[in-house]
Design a protein around this motif. Structure first.
Motif, mmCIF file in Angstrom:
data_model
loop_
_atom_site.group_PDB
_atom_site.id
_atom_site.type_symbol
_atom_site.label_atom_id
_atom_site.label_comp_id
_atom_site.label_asym_id
_atom_site.label_seq_id
_atom_site.Cartn_x
_atom_site.Cartn_y
_atom_site.Cartn_z
ATOM 1 N N ALA A 1 -17.536 -0.208 2.953
ATOM 2 C CA ALA A 1 -16.355 0.606 3.247
ATOM 3 C C ALA A 1 -15.835 1.234 1.952
ATOM 4 C CB ALA A 1 -15.259 -0.235 3.889
ATOM 5 N N VAL A 2 -15.323 2.435 2.083
ATOM 6 C CA VAL A 2 -14.613 3.117 1.003
ATOM 7 C C VAL A 2 -13.246 3.482 1.562
ATOM 8 C CG1 VAL A 2 -14.532 5.158 -0.479
ATOM 9 C CG2 VAL A 2 -16.714 4.000 -0.061
ATOM 10 N N LEU A 3 -12.215 3.098 0.860
ATOM 11 C CA LEU A 3 -10.876 3.328 1.401
ATOM 12 C C LEU A 3 -9.889 3.640 0.275
ATOM 13 C CD1 LEU A 3 -9.468 0.393 0.647
ATOM 14 C CD2 LEU A 3 -10.653 -0.316 2.710
ATOM 15 N N GLY A 4 -8.740 4.176 0.679
ATOM 16 C CA GLY A 4 -7.717 4.453 -0.305
ATOM 17 C C GLY A 4 -6.953 5.730 -0.037
ATOM 18 N N ASP A 5 -6.159 6.106 -1.024
ATOM 19 C CA ASP A 5 -5.355 7.324 -0.976
ATOM 20 C C ASP A 5 -6.197 8.456 -1.556
ATOM 21 O OD1 ASP A 5 -3.527 9.354 -1.227
ATOM 22 O OD2 ASP A 5 -1.988 8.149 -2.235
ATOM 23 N N LEU A 6 -6.761 9.281 -0.669
ATOM 24 C CA LEU A 6 -7.599 10.401 -1.105
ATOM 25 C C LEU A 6 -6.765 11.623 -1.466
ATOM 26 C CD1 LEU A 6 -10.594 10.297 1.419
ATOM 27 C CD2 LEU A 6 -10.214 8.958 -0.672
ATOM 28 N N ASN A 7 -5.471 11.596 -1.136
ATOM 29 C CA ASN A 7 -4.571 12.711 -1.431
ATOM 30 C C ASN A 7 -5.058 14.025 -0.843
ATOM 31 O OD1 ASN A 7 -1.991 12.364 -2.787
ATOM 32 N ND2 ASN A 7 -3.171 11.209 -4.302
ATOM 33 N N ASP A 8 -5.762 13.928 0.267
ATOM 34 C CA ASP A 8 -6.146 15.124 1.017
ATOM 35 C C ASP A 8 -6.526 14.708 2.424
ATOM 36 O OD1 ASP A 8 -6.244 17.893 1.123
ATOM 37 O OD2 ASP A 8 -7.461 18.035 -0.687
ATOM 38 N N GLU A 9 -6.580 15.682 3.316
ATOM 39 C CA GLU A 9 -6.751 15.392 4.737
ATOM 40 C C GLU A 9 -8.218 15.367 5.153
ATOM 41 O OE1 GLU A 9 -3.333 16.725 7.262
ATOM 42 O OE2 GLU A 9 -3.069 18.159 5.636
ATOM 43 N N LEU B 143 -19.437 -8.137 2.716
ATOM 44 C CA LEU B 143 -18.778 -6.857 2.947
ATOM 45 C C LEU B 143 -18.438 -6.279 1.583
ATOM 46 C CD1 LEU B 143 -17.173 -4.717 4.618
ATOM 47 C CD2 LEU B 143 -15.218 -6.301 4.515
ATOM 48 N N ARG B 144 -18.914 -5.073 1.320
ATOM 49 C CA ARG B 144 -18.678 -4.412 0.033
ATOM 50 C C ARG B 144 -17.693 -3.265 0.251
ATOM 51 N NH1 ARG B 144 -24.049 -5.679 0.802
ATOM 52 N NH2 ARG B 144 -24.932 -7.108 -0.751
ATOM 53 N N VAL B 145 -16.610 -3.275 -0.528
ATOM 54 C CA VAL B 145 -15.525 -2.316 -0.308
ATOM 55 C C VAL B 145 -15.071 -1.734 -1.638
ATOM 56 C CG1 VAL B 145 -13.255 -1.929 0.723
ATOM 57 C CG2 VAL B 145 -14.749 -3.723 1.645
ATOM 58 N N ALA B 146 -14.905 -0.414 -1.669
ATOM 59 C CA ALA B 146 -14.350 0.274 -2.837
ATOM 60 C C ALA B 146 -12.993 0.846 -2.466
ATOM 61 C CB ALA B 146 -15.275 1.389 -3.308
ATOM 62 N N VAL B 147 -12.036 0.734 -3.390
ATOM 63 C CA VAL B 147 -10.700 1.291 -3.180
ATOM 64 C C VAL B 147 -10.428 2.323 -4.264
ATOM 65 C CG1 VAL B 147 -9.549 -0.524 -4.519
ATOM 66 C CG2 VAL B 147 -8.252 0.745 -2.791
ATOM 67 N N CYS B 148 -9.693 3.378 -3.888
ATOM 68 C CA CYS B 148 -9.440 4.479 -4.822
ATOM 69 C C CYS B 148 -8.041 5.032 -4.643
ATOM 70 C CB CYS B 148 -10.461 5.597 -4.607
ATOM 71 S SG CYS B 148 -10.191 6.500 -3.056
ATOM 72 N N HIS B 149 -7.622 5.827 -5.618
ATOM 73 C CA HIS B 149 -6.392 6.613 -5.541
ATOM 74 C C HIS B 149 -6.668 7.900 -6.311
ATOM 75 C CE1 HIS B 149 -1.750 6.847 -6.340
ATOM 76 N NE2 HIS B 149 -2.193 7.844 -5.580
ATOM 77 N N LEU B 150 -7.012 8.956 -5.574
ATOM 78 C CA LEU B 150 -7.430 10.202 -6.207
ATOM 79 C C LEU B 150 -6.234 11.022 -6.690
ATOM 80 C CD1 LEU B 150 -10.323 11.314 -3.818
ATOM 81 C CD2 LEU B 150 -10.395 9.757 -5.777
ATOM 82 N N LYS B 151 -6.547 12.023 -7.485
ATOM 83 C CA LYS B 151 -5.517 12.895 -8.073
ATOM 84 C C LYS B 151 -4.587 13.449 -7.002
ATOM 85 C CE LYS B 151 -3.386 15.541 -11.083
ATOM 86 N NZ LYS B 151 -2.197 15.706 -10.225
ATOM 87 N N SER B 152 -3.292 13.382 -7.289
ATOM 88 C CA SER B 152 -2.292 13.761 -6.311
ATOM 89 C C SER B 152 -2.264 15.257 -6.033
ATOM 90 C CB SER B 152 -0.915 13.317 -6.798
ATOM 91 O OG SER B 152 0.091 13.702 -5.880
ATOM 92 N N LYS B 153 -1.857 15.600 -4.800
ATOM 93 C CA LYS B 153 -1.555 16.987 -4.457
ATOM 94 C C LYS B 153 -0.161 17.386 -4.941
ATOM 95 C CE LYS B 153 -2.075 17.004 -0.015
ATOM 96 N NZ LYS B 153 -2.067 17.594 1.349
ATOM 97 N N LEU B 154 0.701 16.399 -5.197
ATOM 98 C CA LEU B 154 2.024 16.696 -5.734
ATOM 99 C C LEU B 154 1.864 17.101 -7.187
ATOM 100 C CD1 LEU B 154 4.097 13.751 -4.239
ATOM 101 C CD2 LEU B 154 3.997 16.117 -3.441
ATOM 102 N N LEU B 155 2.196 18.337 -7.483
ATOM 103 C CA LEU B 155 1.884 18.890 -8.798
ATOM 104 C C LEU B 155 2.968 18.575 -9.822
ATOM 105 C CD1 LEU B 155 0.582 22.427 -7.727
ATOM 106 C CD2 LEU B 155 -0.692 20.284 -7.969
#
Length: 318
Positions: free
Chosen positions: A198-206, A135-147
């Motif tokens: 799988a790709v998962l994480g906080d994308l900071n968008d809907e 199982l290959r999985v990538a985790v991310c945390h993209l740029k925040s919407k909180l400015l």
């Protein structure tokens, strides 16, 4: 197998500028996080906002059994990074911040400063499923919407500044998503029907945000549409966001100024998504997650126990 993602919200040991002010607050935070992870009982959990590698070890030490840890070496200016907690051995496949070579530098503020890399690393690992294959999985945390604005401000001087910095954040998030999609292409290797990815994480968008849509690959076959059950050539490179499989009343992972939003995501390859037996946020069987409402200043919750995000998870059958 339960696969999930959770933003742990400023996981630091006490004493620094971002974490709890004292040991008691730190212990309370760890206890709250550990209780959720124990109840969730994931096989593999992608995590975000790990500000201190030792703090993640402290958290793992409060869990049952032995957990394998993997952390990105690429942190942002506050020292936070992504990682994994795994019940089985983890092999790191990639840890990168690189934008695709064709993508031009992205402006990030009024001074004209540009960036050519993501603010936080994308970490990809491989684990072996019990009785199955890799199982290959990538985790991310993209740029925040909180400015945030110059000189540490969280409020703009005027609406023009708010609009500009909203655009700068969107530029960065779109570029980071493009880089993450490039990593997903490497993990899929044109074989989404045969590979568990799988790709998962906080994308900071809907779900319907343009940035989130970049990750999906070829259009069509979305969950809930007539094309979902019909194979086509796009299945080799598509990713499916599991959001439509989450019960509607639970379809949020954060509460922003009183508004529920799903900004943490799990996306799966063709082979994986058709083996999903359940999906949710928070804890299985407990209904909608109880979350605090957060505002524009993340420092307001410094030292608060638990997290301002709910875990997002999927259960995958054999």
């Amino acid at each position: 197998m339960l696969l999930g993602t959770w933003n742990l919200e400023n996981l630091y040991r006490p004493g620094g500028p971002y974490g709890p002010e004292d040991e008691a607050a730190y212990e309370a935070k760890l206890a709250a996080l550990a209780a959720v992870i124990t109840e969730l009982d994931p096989t593999l959990l992608g995590v975000q906002e790990v500000g201190d590698s030792e703090a993640l070890k402290d958290l793992a030490g409060m869990l049952d059994d032995d957990w394998q840890l993997a952390l990105s070496e690429h942190a942002d200016s506050r020292g936070i990074r992504v990682g994994f907690l795994s019940r089985t051995a983890v092999t790191v496949l990639a840890d990168t911040t690189a934008f695709p070579a064709e993508l031009r530098p992205v402006q990030v503020d009024d001074s004209g400063v540009t960036v050519t890399r993501a603010g936080r690393g994308f970490l990809a690992v491989e684990v072996v499923e019990a009785g199955g294959g890799p199982l290959r999985v990538a985790v991310c945390h993209l740029k925040s919407k909180l400015l945030s604005y110059p000189n540490g401000r969280f409020q703009p001087r005027d609406e023009g500044e708010r609009a500009r910095y909203g655009a700068y954040a969107l530029y960065r998030r779109a570029a980071e998503t493009t880089a993450l999609r490039a990593l997903a292409d490497e993990l899929l290797d044109g074989d989404g029907q045969g590979r568990d990815v799988a790709v998962l994480g906080d994308l900071n968008d809907e779900v319907q945000a343009a940035t989130t849509q970049i990750l999906l690959g070829p259009p069509g076959s979305e969950i809930g549409t007539p094309g979902y059950g019909k194979a086509d050539k796009g299945d080799a490179t598509r990713l499916w966001d599991v959001a439509p499989l989450i019960p509607p009343g639970q379809r949020y992972s954060r509460v922003n100024s009183g508004r529920r939003e799903l900004i943490d995501h799990v996306l799966l390859s063709h082979r994986l998504v058709h083996r999903v037996t359940a999906a949710g946020t928070g804890l299985p069987g407990e209904g909608p997650p109880g979350l605090p409402s957060v505002g524009p200043d993340p420092a307001e919750r410094r030292g608060a126990p638990g997290s301002d995000h709910a875990p997002v998870w999927v259960r995958i059958g054999g």
